[in-house]
Write a protein that holds these residues in place. Structure first.
Motif: not given
Length: 466
Positions: A115-120, A158-165, A199-200, A202-212
């Protein structure tokens, strides 16, 4: 009645069981029908939220234990789907207050989390005063320009699901001139970050989009610059980050004279040898060096003339940075720390334009303690030395070990002329999440033709994290 019965009364309305009095028999022998709280207690008992004791009493004059309140909260959570938004908020607060007791009871809060918001939201607000941001020389003190800069950044995760933000950042910045000849800036608003991260583990991830990205711990490319592309990270204690993307349109006309794409490949390797120290190596490699059509437009002679201070900054196109860097961070003890780095720009285009200079940089920083945003009264001080040749690195977005440096003052001047010298900084936390910083820089030009001193540079900064 119990001191915290007001909470129980609120739960009556949460669960939508307020209304006409029940015809049910008195559930507790010590709560008479004429008692002011009879209806509320009866309704909560009928709803299964409040239990009495084995002897049929409620014992309302006794203070409820946290365990008893946790039990009532758990039962209310099970019926939260009947509550409106305001009352769900009350249940959320109760769940936070009695989290430890709920955990001991084995109560899961999955429904509450759903019920809580997934956006922090987080962010920072900064006000900064700069003296001699234009890097006027010692012999031109009348030309020293001062200004205020105000910046607000808001981060949304925003937490899209358990693995994707999804992560986004919106920035607004404005500039106000202090002395004559400095124009006020209208202000800039930009959607700086927008990316999806998978995030597959705690130590492995793949990211796409605009980042800094922070490349070379912010020296080669700091977190005020944008890259549109992909990034992949893995490993521990050897952490590897590799990325590919376009930085051209995010650099802007203040540093680059065209808006062609500038594709870069970057690599970070960090090895955490212990809690006290780590070593790292980084690569920031632009493909502009392979494209003759976007070579620097100014001749070597024009560049040399500018370095002597007798000409305005020559325009150049492209993005001629092919950097590699090495460095380490060392904790000397609980109070002192030391950082050092070496950077080299191997771009042929830079070598052709500045034939008399090697395009390297080395930097060192000695740190005592540190101002921690969450710890009121904490403070720290540091001294930094840098020796940076022309075009050794991209000053417009450099940060990291440089801290509040000329990257925030006049990137073009430092970029073309190089810079060397000392910097001193003191930081203090007067209130939670508020850090005050004072910086003094005593720098000089750093190239084969000119090493005159700049007038002193001062920074006064307040940064609030929220």
């Amino acid at each position: 009645m119990k001191k915290n019965l007001i909470v129980a009364l609120a739960l009556v309305f949460v669960l939508g069981i307020a209304g006409t009095a029940f015809a049910a028999a008195n559930p507790f022998v010590d709560v008479p029908a004429k008692h002011w709280a009879y209806d509320a207690v009866t309704k909560l008992a009928q709803a299964g939220i409040l239990d009495g004791y084995g002897d049929g009493t409620y014992r309302g004059e006794r203070l409820a234990t946290r365990y008893e309140m946790a039990q009532a909260t758990a039962k209310a959570m099970a019926r939260a789907d009947k509550a409106d938004a305001q009352m769900k908020g009350l249940i959320d607060k109760l769940a936070v207050e009695f989290a430890a007791e709920l955990n001991n009871l084995g109560v899961r809060v999955a429904k509450l989390e759903k019920n809580a918001s997934t956006i922090k939201f987080t962010g920072d607000a900064r006000v900064r005063y700069q003296s001699n941001y234009n890097l006027a020389g010692d012999n031109n003190t009348a030309g020293v320009l001062n200004r205020f800069q105000e910046r607000l950044r808001v981060n949304a995760v925003a937490q899209v699901n358990d693995n994707i933000t999804f992560t986004g950042r919106l920035m607004q910045e404005s500039t106000t001139g202090v002395n004559s000849g400095v124009a006020d800036a209208a202000g800039t608003t930009a959607w700086e970050i927008g990316n999806f991260k998978w995030q597959s583990n705690p130590t492995t991830y793949f990211q796409i989009g605009r980042s800094a990205p922070s490349v070379g711990q912010g020296i080669l490319y700091g977190t005020t610059g944008m890259v549109d592309g992909i990034e992949f990270g893995f490993g521990d204690p050897l952490k590897v980050v590799v990325g590919y993307g376009d930085v051209a349109n995010k650099i802007g006309t203040t540093v680059r004279s065209n808006t062609n794409a500038a594709w870069v490949t970057y690599l970070n390797l960090t090895y955490q040898a212990s809690k006290q120290w780590n070593v790292w190596g980084s690569l920031w490699y632009s493909n502009d060096n392979d494209n003759a059509a976007i070579a620097p437009t100014a001749s070597a002679a024009t560049m040399a003339t500018y370095q002597n201070g007798t000409a305005t900054a020559p325009a150049y196109s492209g993005y001629p940075f092919q950097n590699w860097a090495l460095g380490f961070n060392l904790g000397l003890n609980s109070d002192w720390g030391f950082q050092a780095a070496y950077v080299n720009n191997s771009s042929d285009k830079v070598s052709n334009a500045f034939s008399n200079d090697s395009h390297y940089a080395w930097l060192a920083k000695l740190q005592y303690l540190g101002a921690k945003p969450a710890q009121v009264g904490s403070w720290g001080a540091n001294v930094t030395y840098r020796d940076v040749k022309p075009f050794a690195l991209d000053w417009s977005v450099a940060s990291g070990i440089l801290g509040n440096d000329v990257s925030g003052a006049n990137a073009l001047t430092a970029l073309y002329q190089g810079v060397k010298g000392l910097g001193f900084e003191v930081a203090y936390t007067p209130a939670k999440n508020l850090v005050l910083t004072a910086t003094y820089l005593r720098l000089s030009r750093n190239n084969a033709n000119n090493s005159d001193n700049y007038a002193p540079v001062y920074y006064l900064q307040a940064n609030y994290l929220f």
